[in-house]
Design an enzyme around this catalytic site. Structure first.
Site, PDB file in Angstrom:
ATOM      1  N   GLY A 190       3.505 -33.665  40.023  1.00  0.00           N
ATOM      2  CA  GLY A 190       3.481 -32.424  40.785  1.00  0.00           C
ATOM      3  C   GLY A 190       3.348 -32.631  42.273  1.00  0.00           C
ATOM      4  CD  GLU A 207       6.217 -36.744  35.326  1.00  0.00           C
ATOM      5  OE1 GLU A 207       5.805 -36.002  36.225  1.00  0.00           O
ATOM      6  OE2 GLU A 207       6.833 -37.803  35.554  1.00  0.00           O
ATOM      7  CG  ASP A 242       7.275 -31.397  35.378  1.00  0.00           C
ATOM      8  OD1 ASP A 242       6.859 -32.430  35.934  1.00  0.00           O
ATOM      9  OD2 ASP A 242       6.510 -30.445  35.098  1.00  0.00           O
TER      10      ASP A 242
END
Length: 354
Positions: free
Chosen positions: A119, A142, A150
Protein backbone atom coordinates in the site's frame (compact mmCIF):
# COMPACT_ATOMS: atom_id res chain seq x y z
CA UNK A 1 11.30 11.75 7.69
CA UNK A 2 8.81 14.05 9.37
CA UNK A 3 8.29 14.35 13.11
CA UNK A 4 5.73 12.06 14.72
CA UNK A 5 3.26 14.88 15.36
CA UNK A 6 0.22 14.95 17.62
CA UNK A 7 -0.74 11.75 19.40
CA UNK A 8 -3.74 10.05 17.86
CA UNK A 9 -3.49 11.68 14.43
CA UNK A 10 -2.68 8.82 12.08
CA UNK A 11 -2.39 11.26 9.17
CA UNK A 12 -1.00 14.76 9.67
CA UNK A 13 -2.59 17.12 7.14
CA UNK A 14 -1.49 20.75 6.91
CA UNK A 15 -0.51 23.48 4.45
CA UNK A 16 3.00 24.91 4.53
CA UNK A 17 3.38 27.87 2.20
CA UNK A 18 1.84 26.67 -1.04
CA UNK A 19 2.43 23.00 -0.28
CA UNK A 20 -0.23 20.62 1.01
CA UNK A 21 1.58 18.18 3.28
CA UNK A 22 0.43 14.70 4.25
CA UNK A 23 2.42 12.67 6.77
CA UNK A 24 1.45 9.10 7.54
CA UNK A 25 1.76 8.95 11.32
CA UNK A 26 1.88 5.42 12.66
CA UNK A 27 5.67 5.15 13.04
CA UNK A 28 5.61 2.06 15.26
CA UNK A 29 3.77 0.22 12.45
CA UNK A 30 5.99 1.82 9.78
CA UNK A 31 2.93 3.90 8.93
CA UNK A 32 0.82 0.96 7.74
CA UNK A 33 -2.46 2.13 6.22
CA UNK A 34 -5.84 1.49 7.78
CA UNK A 35 -9.25 2.47 6.42
CA UNK A 36 -9.46 5.73 8.38
CA UNK A 37 -6.08 6.85 7.04
CA UNK A 38 -7.17 6.15 3.47
CA UNK A 39 -10.30 8.23 3.94
CA UNK A 40 -8.32 11.10 5.49
CA UNK A 41 -5.97 11.12 2.49
CA UNK A 42 -8.88 11.09 0.04
CA UNK A 43 -10.57 14.02 1.80
CA UNK A 44 -7.42 16.14 1.93
CA UNK A 45 -6.59 15.56 -1.72
CA UNK A 46 -10.12 16.43 -2.80
CA UNK A 47 -10.05 19.67 -0.82
CA UNK A 48 -6.62 20.79 -2.05
CA UNK A 49 -7.32 20.00 -5.69
CA UNK A 50 -9.78 22.91 -5.79
CA UNK A 51 -7.78 25.21 -3.50
CA UNK A 52 -5.86 27.85 -5.45
CA UNK A 53 -3.66 28.49 -2.41
CA UNK A 54 -2.16 24.99 -2.75
CA UNK A 55 0.09 24.49 -5.76
CA UNK A 56 1.44 20.99 -4.98
CA UNK A 57 1.08 18.09 -2.52
CA UNK A 58 3.77 16.12 -0.69
CA UNK A 59 3.36 12.81 1.15
CA UNK A 60 5.93 11.35 3.54
CA UNK A 61 6.09 9.13 6.61
CA UNK A 62 6.67 9.79 10.30
CA UNK A 63 9.60 8.23 12.12
CA UNK A 64 12.88 6.91 10.73
CA UNK A 65 11.83 3.56 9.27
CA UNK A 66 9.90 4.35 6.13
CA UNK A 67 7.07 5.92 4.20
CA UNK A 68 4.63 3.00 4.60
CA UNK A 69 4.92 -0.74 5.21
CA UNK A 70 1.64 -1.46 3.40
CA UNK A 71 -1.93 -2.09 4.44
CA UNK A 72 -3.17 -3.25 7.82
CA UNK A 73 -2.88 -6.98 7.11
CA UNK A 74 -4.07 -7.99 10.58
CA UNK A 75 -7.40 -6.33 9.83
CA UNK A 76 -7.52 -8.06 6.44
CA UNK A 77 -6.89 -11.42 8.12
CA UNK A 78 -9.68 -10.75 10.61
CA UNK A 79 -12.04 -9.97 7.74
CA UNK A 80 -11.04 -13.19 5.97
CA UNK A 81 -11.60 -15.26 9.12
CA UNK A 82 -14.97 -13.61 9.81
CA UNK A 83 -16.11 -13.99 6.21
CA UNK A 84 -17.28 -10.39 5.97
CA UNK A 85 -16.60 -7.58 3.49
CA UNK A 86 -14.67 -5.18 5.75
CA UNK A 87 -11.48 -5.78 3.79
CA UNK A 88 -13.33 -5.26 0.51
CA UNK A 89 -14.63 -1.91 1.74
CA UNK A 90 -11.07 -0.90 2.64
CA UNK A 91 -9.72 -1.95 -0.75
CA UNK A 92 -12.50 -0.13 -2.58
CA UNK A 93 -11.58 3.19 -0.97
CA UNK A 94 -7.85 2.50 -1.21
CA UNK A 95 -7.97 1.75 -4.93
CA UNK A 96 -10.11 4.83 -5.57
CA UNK A 97 -7.40 6.81 -3.74
CA UNK A 98 -4.69 5.24 -5.93
CA UNK A 99 -6.61 6.23 -9.06
CA UNK A 100 -7.09 9.79 -7.80
CA UNK A 101 -3.37 10.15 -7.09
CA UNK A 102 -2.56 9.04 -10.63
CA UNK A 103 -4.83 11.63 -12.21
CA UNK A 104 -4.26 14.39 -9.64
CA UNK A 105 -4.50 17.83 -11.19
CA UNK A 106 -1.49 19.22 -9.30
CA UNK A 107 2.04 17.92 -8.73
CA UNK A 108 1.90 15.05 -6.22
CA UNK A 109 5.31 14.42 -4.71
CA UNK A 110 6.19 11.36 -2.62
CA UNK A 111 9.26 10.93 -0.42
CA UNK A 112 9.82 7.18 -0.86
CA UNK A 113 12.41 7.10 1.91
CA UNK A 114 12.99 3.90 3.88
CA UNK A 115 10.43 1.09 3.68
CA UNK A 116 7.85 1.42 0.87
CA UNK A 117 5.82 -1.77 0.60
CA UNK A 118 2.45 -2.76 -0.87
CA UNK A 119 0.00 0.00 0.00
CA UNK A 120 2.96 2.35 0.42
CA UNK A 121 3.68 1.87 -3.27
CA UNK A 122 0.04 2.70 -3.98
CA UNK A 123 0.20 6.11 -2.28
CA UNK A 124 3.54 7.03 -3.88
CA UNK A 125 4.36 5.34 -7.19
CA UNK A 126 1.26 6.70 -8.98
CA UNK A 127 2.29 10.27 -8.20
CA UNK A 128 3.89 12.66 -10.65
CA UNK A 129 7.05 13.41 -8.61
CA UNK A 130 8.42 10.20 -7.05
CA UNK A 131 11.60 10.55 -5.02
CA UNK A 132 13.77 7.71 -3.72
CA UNK A 133 16.81 7.88 -1.44
CA UNK A 134 19.77 5.74 -0.44
CA UNK A 135 17.52 4.27 2.28
CA UNK A 136 14.67 3.19 -0.01
CA UNK A 137 13.55 -0.45 0.30
CA UNK A 138 10.64 -0.90 -2.08
CA UNK A 139 8.61 -3.99 -2.89
CA UNK A 140 5.32 -5.77 -3.40
CA UNK A 141 5.46 -8.57 -0.78
CA UNK A 142 1.98 -9.98 -1.34
CA UNK A 143 2.76 -13.55 -2.46
CA UNK A 144 4.55 -14.06 0.87
CA UNK A 145 1.21 -13.69 2.68
CA UNK A 146 -0.91 -15.59 0.16
CA UNK A 147 -2.14 -12.45 -1.55
CA UNK A 148 -1.69 -10.85 -4.99
CA UNK A 149 -0.07 -7.45 -5.77
CA UNK A 150 -2.72 -4.74 -5.72
CA UNK A 151 -2.96 -0.91 -5.34
CA UNK A 152 -2.08 -0.70 -9.04
CA UNK A 153 1.02 -2.83 -8.51
CA UNK A 154 0.17 -5.21 -11.33
CA UNK A 155 -0.22 -2.18 -13.62
CA UNK A 156 3.21 -0.80 -12.68
CA UNK A 157 5.04 -4.12 -12.72
CA UNK A 158 3.43 -5.30 -15.97
CA UNK A 159 4.97 -2.25 -17.65
CA UNK A 160 8.46 -2.58 -16.17
CA UNK A 161 11.34 -3.44 -18.56
CA UNK A 162 11.21 -6.97 -19.90
CA UNK A 163 10.12 -9.45 -17.23
CA UNK A 164 11.69 -7.59 -14.30
CA UNK A 165 8.26 -6.74 -12.89
CA UNK A 166 7.21 -10.39 -13.08
CA UNK A 167 10.35 -11.38 -11.18
CA UNK A 168 9.70 -8.83 -8.45
CA UNK A 169 6.03 -9.79 -8.13
CA UNK A 170 6.46 -13.58 -7.99
CA UNK A 171 9.42 -13.51 -5.60
CA UNK A 172 7.89 -10.72 -3.45
CA UNK A 173 11.37 -9.19 -3.54
CA UNK A 174 12.47 -5.71 -2.58
CA UNK A 175 14.71 -3.24 -4.39
CA UNK A 176 16.68 -0.11 -3.70
CA UNK A 177 16.71 3.27 -5.38
CA UNK A 178 18.53 2.30 -8.57
CA UNK A 179 16.18 -0.57 -9.33
CA UNK A 180 13.10 1.47 -8.37
CA UNK A 181 14.08 4.03 -11.00
CA UNK A 182 14.85 1.33 -13.56
CA UNK A 183 11.52 -0.38 -12.99
CA UNK A 184 9.68 2.91 -13.55
CA UNK A 185 8.45 3.15 -9.96
CA UNK A 186 10.31 6.39 -9.22
CA UNK A 187 11.62 9.48 -11.00
CA UNK A 188 14.39 11.11 -8.95
CA UNK A 189 17.14 10.18 -6.50
CA UNK A 190 17.63 12.64 -3.64
CA UNK A 191 19.86 11.86 -0.63
CA UNK A 192 17.77 11.55 2.52
CA UNK A 193 19.54 14.40 4.29
CA UNK A 194 18.37 16.75 1.53
CA UNK A 195 14.67 15.94 1.90
CA UNK A 196 13.90 18.64 4.52
CA UNK A 197 15.43 21.27 2.26
CA UNK A 198 13.49 19.96 -0.72
CA UNK A 199 10.22 20.08 1.23
CA UNK A 200 10.92 23.69 2.23
CA UNK A 201 11.73 24.62 -1.37
CA UNK A 202 8.50 23.01 -2.61
CA UNK A 203 6.57 25.02 -0.02
CA UNK A 204 8.12 28.20 -1.44
CA UNK A 205 7.43 27.32 -5.08
CA UNK A 206 5.19 29.96 -6.61
CA UNK A 207 3.26 27.65 -8.93
CA UNK A 208 2.65 24.03 -9.82
CA UNK A 209 4.95 24.37 -12.79
CA UNK A 210 7.90 25.11 -10.52
CA UNK A 211 7.84 21.71 -8.79
CA UNK A 212 9.93 19.84 -11.37
CA UNK A 213 12.53 22.61 -11.44
CA UNK A 214 12.74 22.58 -7.64
CA UNK A 215 13.26 18.82 -7.48
CA UNK A 216 15.91 19.05 -10.18
CA UNK A 217 17.99 21.29 -7.93
CA UNK A 218 18.12 18.60 -5.25
CA UNK A 219 18.33 15.43 -7.35
CA UNK A 220 21.59 13.55 -7.84
CA UNK A 221 22.78 10.64 -9.96
CA UNK A 222 21.16 7.42 -8.80
CA UNK A 223 22.92 4.15 -7.91
CA UNK A 224 23.14 1.56 -10.68
CA UNK A 225 20.33 -0.92 -11.19
CA UNK A 226 21.13 -4.50 -10.20
CA UNK A 227 18.12 -5.85 -12.09
CA UNK A 228 19.40 -4.41 -15.35
CA UNK A 229 22.39 -6.73 -15.15
CA UNK A 230 20.17 -9.76 -14.50
CA UNK A 231 17.94 -9.31 -17.53
CA UNK A 232 19.74 -12.14 -19.35
CA UNK A 233 18.08 -14.73 -17.12
CA UNK A 234 15.07 -12.80 -15.86
CA UNK A 235 13.61 -12.18 -19.31
CA UNK A 236 14.12 -15.70 -20.64
CA UNK A 237 12.88 -17.50 -17.52
CA UNK A 238 9.85 -15.40 -16.63
CA UNK A 239 8.57 -15.28 -20.21
CA UNK A 240 7.28 -18.84 -19.75
CA UNK A 241 3.55 -19.45 -20.13
CA UNK A 242 3.03 -21.11 -16.73
CA UNK A 243 4.40 -20.70 -13.22
CA UNK A 244 5.63 -24.29 -13.30
CA UNK A 245 7.66 -23.59 -16.43
CA UNK A 246 9.01 -20.36 -14.92
CA UNK A 247 10.41 -22.38 -12.01
CA UNK A 248 11.78 -25.06 -14.35
CA UNK A 249 13.60 -22.44 -16.44
CA UNK A 250 14.98 -20.72 -13.34
CA UNK A 251 16.33 -24.01 -12.00
CA UNK A 252 17.84 -25.00 -15.33
CA UNK A 253 19.40 -21.68 -16.26
CA UNK A 254 22.69 -22.12 -14.42
CA UNK A 255 22.93 -18.68 -12.84
CA UNK A 256 22.98 -19.01 -9.02
CA UNK A 257 20.68 -15.98 -8.75
CA UNK A 258 18.13 -17.73 -10.96
CA UNK A 259 18.27 -20.87 -8.81
CA UNK A 260 17.69 -18.77 -5.70
CA UNK A 261 14.72 -17.09 -7.38
CA UNK A 262 13.21 -20.52 -8.13
CA UNK A 263 13.48 -21.53 -4.47
CA UNK A 264 11.94 -18.22 -3.42
CA UNK A 265 8.96 -18.59 -5.75
CA UNK A 266 8.35 -22.14 -4.52
CA UNK A 267 8.17 -20.91 -0.92
CA UNK A 268 5.30 -18.52 -1.73
CA UNK A 269 1.62 -19.37 -1.83
CA UNK A 270 1.19 -21.50 -4.97
CA UNK A 271 -2.27 -20.04 -5.58
CA UNK A 272 -1.00 -16.48 -5.15
CA UNK A 273 1.92 -17.14 -7.52
CA UNK A 274 -0.32 -18.49 -10.26
CA UNK A 275 -2.94 -15.76 -9.87
CA UNK A 276 -0.22 -13.09 -9.80
CA UNK A 277 1.26 -14.35 -13.07
CA UNK A 278 -2.19 -14.37 -14.68
CA UNK A 279 -2.99 -10.90 -13.33
CA UNK A 280 0.25 -9.45 -14.71
CA UNK A 281 -0.32 -10.96 -18.15
CA UNK A 282 -3.89 -9.69 -18.24
CA UNK A 283 -2.80 -6.25 -16.99
CA UNK A 284 -0.47 -5.88 -19.98
CA UNK A 285 -3.48 -6.07 -22.27
CA UNK A 286 -5.62 -3.60 -20.31
CA UNK A 287 -5.68 0.04 -21.45
CA UNK A 288 -4.59 1.79 -18.27
CA UNK A 289 -4.36 1.97 -14.49
CA UNK A 290 -8.08 2.33 -13.86
CA UNK A 291 -8.93 -0.84 -15.79
CA UNK A 292 -6.19 -2.69 -13.92
CA UNK A 293 -7.48 -1.45 -10.56
CA UNK A 294 -10.89 -2.83 -11.49
CA UNK A 295 -9.25 -6.20 -12.16
CA UNK A 296 -7.29 -6.01 -8.91
CA UNK A 297 -10.46 -5.38 -6.95
CA UNK A 298 -11.99 -8.56 -8.35
CA UNK A 299 -8.83 -10.52 -7.57
CA UNK A 300 -8.49 -9.14 -4.04
CA UNK A 301 -12.10 -9.92 -3.13
CA UNK A 302 -11.72 -13.47 -4.46
CA UNK A 303 -8.43 -13.94 -2.57
CA UNK A 304 -10.22 -13.02 0.64
CA UNK A 305 -12.08 -16.33 0.37
CA UNK A 306 -8.83 -18.28 0.06
CA UNK A 307 -7.36 -19.91 3.18
CA UNK A 308 -3.91 -18.71 2.14
CA UNK A 309 -4.45 -15.04 3.05
CA UNK A 310 -5.33 -15.74 6.67
CA UNK A 311 -2.59 -18.39 6.91
CA UNK A 312 0.07 -16.19 5.30
CA UNK A 313 -0.61 -13.28 7.63
CA UNK A 314 -0.63 -15.67 10.60
CA UNK A 315 2.76 -17.09 9.67
CA UNK A 316 4.44 -13.78 8.84
CA UNK A 317 2.80 -11.25 11.16
CA UNK A 318 0.79 -12.89 13.96
CA UNK A 319 2.73 -15.98 15.07
CA UNK A 320 5.85 -15.10 13.07
CA UNK A 321 6.85 -18.75 12.67
CA UNK A 322 7.48 -18.16 8.95
CA UNK A 323 6.04 -21.64 8.24
CA UNK A 324 2.77 -21.20 6.36
CA UNK A 325 0.74 -24.26 5.39
CA UNK A 326 -0.53 -23.38 1.92
CA UNK A 327 -3.69 -24.97 0.48
CA UNK A 328 -3.03 -26.28 -2.15
CA UNK A 329 0.66 -26.66 -1.32
CA UNK A 330 2.13 -27.07 -4.81
CA UNK A 331 1.88 -25.16 -8.08
CA UNK A 332 0.74 -28.31 -9.87
CA UNK A 333 -2.20 -28.68 -7.50
CA UNK A 334 -3.58 -25.22 -8.35
CA UNK A 335 -5.99 -25.72 -11.24
CA UNK A 336 -6.90 -23.35 -14.03
CA UNK A 337 -10.34 -23.12 -12.43
CA UNK A 338 -8.75 -22.03 -9.13
CA UNK A 339 -7.02 -19.19 -10.98
CA UNK A 340 -10.04 -18.24 -13.10
CA UNK A 341 -12.33 -17.74 -10.10
CA UNK A 342 -10.16 -14.77 -9.02
CA UNK A 343 -11.25 -12.79 -12.07
CA UNK A 344 -15.02 -13.05 -11.72
CA UNK A 345 -17.01 -9.91 -10.76
CA UNK A 346 -16.66 -8.75 -7.17
CA UNK A 347 -19.63 -9.44 -4.84
CA UNK A 348 -20.45 -5.74 -4.47
CA UNK A 349 -19.81 -4.79 -8.08
CA UNK A 350 -17.04 -2.81 -9.78
CA UNK A 351 -15.22 0.27 -8.51
CA UNK A 352 -16.78 2.35 -11.26
CA UNK A 353 -13.44 3.52 -12.65
CA UNK A 354 -13.39 1.84 -16.04
Amino acid sequence: MSAAGAAGDTVLSRVEGRLGRLTLNRPRAINALDHAMVNTLRSALAAWEDDDAVSAVLIDGAGERGLCAGGDVRAIRASALDGDLRAAAFWRDEYLLNAHIARYAKPYAAFMDGVVMGGGVGVSAHGSVRIVTERTVLGMPETTIGFVPDVGGTYLLSRAPGETGTHLALTAGSVGAGDALYLGLADHFVPSDRLPGLAAALADAASAGDAAEVVGRFAEAAPDSELRGRRHWIDSCYAADTAEEVVERLRAHGDPEAARAAATVLAKSPTAVKVTLAALRRARELPGLEAVLEQEYRVSCAALASPDVAEGVRAQVVDKDRSPKWVPDTLEAVSDEDVARHFVPAPDGPLGLA
